[in-house]
Structure formats: C-alpha cells, structure tokens
Motif scaffolding. Sequence first.
Motif, PDB file in Angstrom:
ATOM      1  N   SER A 182       0.831  -1.219   0.000  1.00 16.62           N
ATOM      2  CA  SER A 182       0.000   0.000   0.000  1.00 16.62           C
ATOM      3  C   SER A 182       0.857   1.258   0.000  1.00 16.62           C
ATOM      4  CB  SER A 182      -0.920   0.009   1.228  1.00 16.62           C
ATOM      5  OG  SER A 182      -1.782  -1.108   1.231  1.00 16.62           O
ATOM      6  N   ALA A 183       2.118   1.120  -0.396  1.00 12.26           N
ATOM      7  CA  ALA A 183       3.089   2.212  -0.236  1.00 12.26           C
ATOM      8  C   ALA A 183       3.006   3.295  -1.306  1.00 12.26           C
ATOM      9  CB  ALA A 183       4.507   1.647  -0.198  1.00 12.26           C
ATOM     10  N   GLY A 184       2.064   3.172  -2.236  1.00 14.87           N
ATOM     11  CA  GLY A 184       1.913   4.217  -3.235  1.00 14.87           C
ATOM     12  C   GLY A 184       1.405   5.523  -2.644  1.00 14.87           C
ATOM     13  N   GLU A 185       0.785   5.433  -1.483  1.00 11.90           N
ATOM     14  CA  GLU A 185       0.288   6.616  -0.773  1.00 11.90           C
ATOM     15  C   GLU A 185       1.200   6.909   0.413  1.00 11.90           C
ATOM     16  OE1 GLU A 185      -2.248   8.405  -1.828  1.00 11.90           O
ATOM     17  OE2 GLU A 185      -2.663   7.008  -3.483  1.00 11.90           O
ATOM     18  N   GLU A 186       1.313   8.182   0.783  1.00 10.98           N
ATOM     19  CA  GLU A 186       2.132   8.532   1.942  1.00 10.98           C
ATOM     20  C   GLU A 186       1.591   7.848   3.191  1.00 10.98           C
ATOM     21  OE1 GLU A 186       3.704  12.575   4.179  1.00 10.98           O
ATOM     22  OE2 GLU A 186       3.472  12.546   2.001  1.00 10.98           O
ATOM     23  N   ASN A 187       2.496   7.338   3.998  1.00 13.41           N
ATOM     24  CA  ASN A 187       2.183   6.564   5.207  1.00 13.41           C
ATOM     25  C   ASN A 187       1.529   5.218   4.879  1.00 13.41           C
ATOM     26  OD1 ASN A 187       3.212   8.643   6.772  1.00 13.41           O
ATOM     27  ND2 ASN A 187       1.215   9.595   7.103  1.00 13.41           N
ATOM     28  N   GLY A 188       1.682   4.780   3.630  1.00 10.38           N
ATOM     29  CA  GLY A 188       1.116   3.494   3.241  1.00 10.38           C
ATOM     30  C   GLY A 188       2.032   2.322   3.502  1.00 10.38           C
ATOM     31  N   ALA A 189       3.323   2.562   3.603  1.00  3.44           N
ATOM     32  CA  ALA A 189       4.260   1.477   3.896  1.00  3.44           C
ATOM     33  C   ALA A 189       4.028   0.968   5.318  1.00  3.44           C
ATOM     34  CB  ALA A 189       5.703   1.949   3.741  1.00  3.44           C
ATOM     35  N   GLN A 190       4.238  -0.333   5.521  1.00  7.40           N
ATOM     36  CA  GLN A 190       3.986  -0.958   6.821  1.00  7.40           C
ATOM     37  C   GLN A 190       5.287  -1.563   7.355  1.00  7.40           C
ATOM     38  OE1 GLN A 190       0.807  -3.797   6.320  1.00  7.40           O
ATOM     39  NE2 GLN A 190      -0.657  -2.254   5.625  1.00  7.40           N
ATOM     40  N   ASN A 191       5.759  -1.042   8.471  1.00  2.85           N
ATOM     41  CA  ASN A 191       6.995  -1.522   9.095  1.00  2.85           C
ATOM     42  C   ASN A 191       6.672  -2.502  10.217  1.00  2.85           C
ATOM     43  OD1 ASN A 191       7.531   1.225   7.897  1.00  2.85           O
ATOM     44  ND2 ASN A 191       9.622   0.672   8.444  1.00  2.85           N
ATOM     45  N   TYR A 192       7.366  -3.638  10.206  1.00  4.02           N
ATOM     46  CA  TYR A 192       7.191  -4.671  11.223  1.00  4.02           C
ATOM     47  C   TYR A 192       8.548  -4.937  11.885  1.00  4.02           C
ATOM     48  CZ  TYR A 192       2.760  -5.547   8.803  1.00  4.02           C
ATOM     49  OH  TYR A 192       1.510  -5.419   8.234  1.00  4.02           O
ATOM     50  N   PRO A 193       8.997  -4.074  12.796  1.00  9.98           N
ATOM     51  CA  PRO A 193      10.300  -4.267  13.439  1.00  9.98           C
ATOM     52  C   PRO A 193      10.234  -5.296  14.565  1.00  9.98           C
ATOM     53  CG  PRO A 193       9.264  -2.275  14.267  1.00  9.98           C
ATOM     54  CD  PRO A 193       8.336  -2.822  13.222  1.00  9.98           C
ATOM     55  N   GLN A 194      11.293  -6.087  14.689  1.00  8.55           N
ATOM     56  CA  GLN A 194      11.411  -7.089  15.738  1.00  8.55           C
ATOM     57  C   GLN A 194      12.818  -6.990  16.318  1.00  8.55           C
ATOM     58  OE1 GLN A 194       8.620  -9.946  16.138  1.00  8.55           O
ATOM     59  NE2 GLN A 194       7.884  -7.883  15.686  1.00  8.55           N
ATOM     60  N   CYS A 195      12.940  -7.075  17.646  1.00 10.13           N
ATOM     61  CA  CYS A 195      14.254  -6.943  18.286  1.00 10.13           C
ATOM     62  C   CYS A 195      14.543  -8.122  19.199  1.00 10.13           C
ATOM     63  CB  CYS A 195      14.319  -5.653  19.112  1.00 10.13           C
ATOM     64  SG  CYS A 195      14.357  -4.137  18.120  1.00 10.13           S
ATOM     65  N   LEU A 196      15.833  -8.453  19.307  1.00  5.86           N
ATOM     66  CA  LEU A 196      16.270  -9.466  20.264  1.00  5.86           C
ATOM     67  C   LEU A 196      17.678  -9.129  20.750  1.00  5.86           C
ATOM     68  CD1 LEU A 196      18.392 -11.471  18.546  1.00  5.86           C
ATOM     69  CD2 LEU A 196      16.252 -12.275  17.589  1.00  5.86           C
ATOM     70  N   ASN A 197      18.036  -9.678  21.897  1.00 10.09           N
ATOM     71  CA  ASN A 197      19.320  -9.379  22.537  1.00 10.09           C
ATOM     72  C   ASN A 197      20.376 -10.423  22.208  1.00 10.09           C
ATOM     73  OD1 ASN A 197      18.067  -7.219  23.806  1.00 10.09           O
ATOM     74  ND2 ASN A 197      17.768  -8.304  25.745  1.00 10.09           N
ATOM     75  N   LEU A 198      21.573  -9.946  21.877  1.00  4.32           N
ATOM     76  CA  LEU A 198      22.703 -10.826  21.595  1.00  4.32           C
ATOM     77  C   LEU A 198      23.902 -10.442  22.448  1.00  4.32           C
ATOM     78  CD1 LEU A 198      22.682 -10.887  17.665  1.00  4.32           C
ATOM     79  CD2 LEU A 198      21.679 -12.592  19.207  1.00  4.32           C
ATOM     80  N   LYS A 199      24.680 -11.456  22.809  1.00  5.47           N
ATOM     81  CA  LYS A 199      25.986 -11.225  23.419  1.00  5.47           C
ATOM     82  C   LYS A 199      27.027 -11.725  22.423  1.00  5.47           C
ATOM     83  CE  LYS A 199      28.990 -12.356  27.328  1.00  5.47           C
ATOM     84  NZ  LYS A 199      29.127 -13.123  28.591  1.00  5.47           N
ATOM     85  N   LYS A 225       7.901   5.460   0.110  1.00  5.65           N
ATOM     86  CA  LYS A 225       6.730   5.899  -0.674  1.00  5.65           C
ATOM     87  C   LYS A 225       6.968   5.499  -2.123  1.00  5.65           C
ATOM     88  CE  LYS A 225       3.704   9.844  -1.617  1.00  5.65           C
ATOM     89  NZ  LYS A 225       3.645   9.620  -3.076  1.00  5.65           N
ATOM     90  N   ILE A 226       6.372   4.389  -2.528  1.00  6.62           N
ATOM     91  CA  ILE A 226       6.634   3.843  -3.853  1.00  6.62           C
ATOM     92  C   ILE A 226       5.496   2.907  -4.257  1.00  6.62           C
ATOM     93  CG2 ILE A 226       7.958   1.910  -2.887  1.00  6.62           C
ATOM     94  CD1 ILE A 226       9.768   2.056  -5.362  1.00  6.62           C
ATOM     95  N   SER A 227       5.126   2.928  -5.517  1.00  2.00           N
ATOM     96  CA  SER A 227       4.123   1.991  -6.016  1.00  2.00           C
ATOM     97  C   SER A 227       4.834   0.801  -6.636  1.00  2.00           C
ATOM     98  CB  SER A 227       3.221   2.651  -7.066  1.00  2.00           C
ATOM     99  OG  SER A 227       2.354   1.671  -7.640  1.00  2.00           O
ATOM    100  N   ILE A 228       4.565  -0.374  -6.110  1.00  4.61           N
ATOM    101  CA  ILE A 228       5.214  -1.578  -6.638  1.00  4.61           C
ATOM    102  C   ILE A 228       4.385  -2.213  -7.749  1.00  4.61           C
ATOM    103  CG2 ILE A 228       6.381  -2.014  -4.453  1.00  4.61           C
ATOM    104  CD1 ILE A 228       4.345  -4.257  -3.934  1.00  4.61           C
TER     105      ILE A 228
END
Length: 371
Positions: A182-199, A225-228
């Motif tokens: 849905s990134a053809g419109e501004e704020n249409g991209a969807q970010n799914y960040p995931q974090c984990l801890n490493l030593k 912001k891009i139309s795929i």
Amino acid sequence: MSKIAGLLLSSAAMVAGHGYVSGAVVDGTYYGGYLVNSYSYMDKSPETIGWAEKATDLGFIDGSGYSSPDIICHKEATPGAISAEVKAGGKVELQWTEWPESHHGPVITYMANCNGDCSKVDKTTLKFFKIAEAGLIDDSNVPGKWATDDLIANNNSATVTIPSAIAAGNYVLRHEIIGLHSAGEENGAQNYPQCLNLKVTGGGSDAPDGVLGTTLYKATDPGIKISIYTSLDSYKIPGPALYTGAASGSSSGSATTTAPATTAAPTAASTTASAPADSVSITSTASGQSAQSTSPVSGGDDSGSSASASATAAPTTAPSSGSSSSSGSSGSGDYSSYLSSLSAEKLLEAIRSTLKWLVSDSKVHARALAH
C-alpha cells in the motif's frame, strides 16, 4: 451464512498473515522469542531474548510513527530479559510465524551496541548500523519478486551473519520487514520491526557508527513511498548505508536469507527434512510446549545427513479435501466460489476450524519443531 463465513475466513487469513519473530537459532542454539499474541495476556511471561511489545493485533508502524519510539522495536517495546550468545561471524536464523505473499517488500537487519546490559537499555539511545538488506530481486513480472518472497520460500525464515570484525559486547539485533503493498500513498508502507538481545563474543575492534531508531526513515523516502504495481527500474532500500564490514551479498539484488532444511512450511502434522550434521539445541519452549530437534546451522555441510522434525501447521484457510492454497497469503483464494461448493455441514466445519485456530495458543512456527 455464506457471506458471514467468507468474512470470517478472509479476516482469519489477514490476521494470520501479519507475522512476528517467534524464535531464533543463534549459533546452533534455539531460543524462543516473545509470542506477542500469547505472552501479552500473561501476568508473568517467560524470559526471552525477544523484546516484549504490545502489537497484539500483529499490526505495523507506518510513516506517521517514524519519529516515535515505537518504530525502534515495535509498539511499546521493552527489552528482552536475557541474551543469546553468538560468535562474531556466526549465524542467526530468525523464524517468522508466517508472512502473506501479497505483502511484498524489503527485509532489513540492524545492530546496536547496548554499551552495557541490554535488558536495561534505554531504546531511544540505541544507535543502529545496518548489517544485512535485501529488496527487489526481479521486477520482470509486476509487482516483482522481493526479499519477502525468498523469506516465505525459506520456510518463513531469514538467516543473517554477525559481522566478524565488530567488537565483542552486548547488542540489540533489529530485524524488520517493510510491506510495500500500500506504499503508493504517503504513510502506506507498513513496518514490522522485531528486536532481540545478543551477546557477541570474539570479533575485532570495529565500533560502527549508527543512527537513532527514530531517524532511520522518513515517510517520503524513495524506498518507503513507492508503487510496486508499476514496473521499476530499480529500488532503493530504505535506511542508512550497509555497514562496510557486513557479510558480502547483502544488497537489493539478492536476498540475504539462507534456505533452511525445508523450503516450505509443512502441511502435515509431521515432516522429515534433510539437514546438516550440526545440531540445534533447544533452550526454551513456547506456550508450554516442548521442542526436540536437530536443525541446520547455516554454512555447514549438508551432505549425507538428515533430521526429522514434528510440527503442527496452522491453517490459513478453511480445510478442504482435494484443494490447496498458498499458505500465509492474505486473500489468495477465491473464498466465494470455495464456500459455494461446500455443503452446510462442511461450511460449519470450516467456520469451527477457523475460529478454533484463531483462539488457539499453540500456533507455533514450523521451524520451532514443537511436539
């Protein structure tokens, strides 16, 4: 009745489609992640390397939240209680629960030095440097083949290499999919960040410069912001440039994931797959389920060795004999024609099966290898 069932099944596919990292194989050892649609409702959840967060709808952060702390490790994220040890130059296989085929986009991985205990770090002070990225692979057939398609083909898993030259220490690994459907419109991209801890152990003396999580992206970035759905000559992966010490091959032209033993999620209760000789030990379990397996460590020799695994596959569409659908694909089937072909008894069975799966606490990643 048929319309109601269609709505339920379509909603089920969409809910199931937005995945999260349920666990990781770190230098040959499996660690359970933070199961957001289960642990969020517990008074006391298990200690995990994964950061706790509140995206119980399995939703996303869009451009309106890029300056918010939520973009760092997802909604209201708090640090994981423990860390997984990994050698510099070692592999981390990140296991997503699932991902819909329609949600094409890049797969990006960052690291940030905690400069202390990651379980107590202030996420707004973390400075991230990019260690892996993959974006558009082939656009000969719009909307193209993307890094997410390789991730799906790799059993919803992505393997990244920890840079061999970075200094030993405690790091947050930030792994992310950006859906561009849905990134053809501004704020249409969807970010799914995931974090984990490493030593990280061993390594060299590199201390790469990073950027704050809240400055990684802008809503108007060309890769955001891009139309795929139109032919693309190229695609610029969002975020800062790749760290110069990152593993080779991390580019928009090729996926950075490494195929595990099976390249498609199992559709039966048990499956047997080829695997390298190196074994994976299980250090934690999800939702009280035990897991015993041997599983691949990327980069090993896979000739002449095997492993067997047992896993329960979660349905993403209603059960049907003699028919098949793309697992994890939101809206990939023709629900109307499918439902019309069912008898009343089969229709009710499909609804019951779907609702039972939606409320189940035992939806696990196939690679977690639960009993």
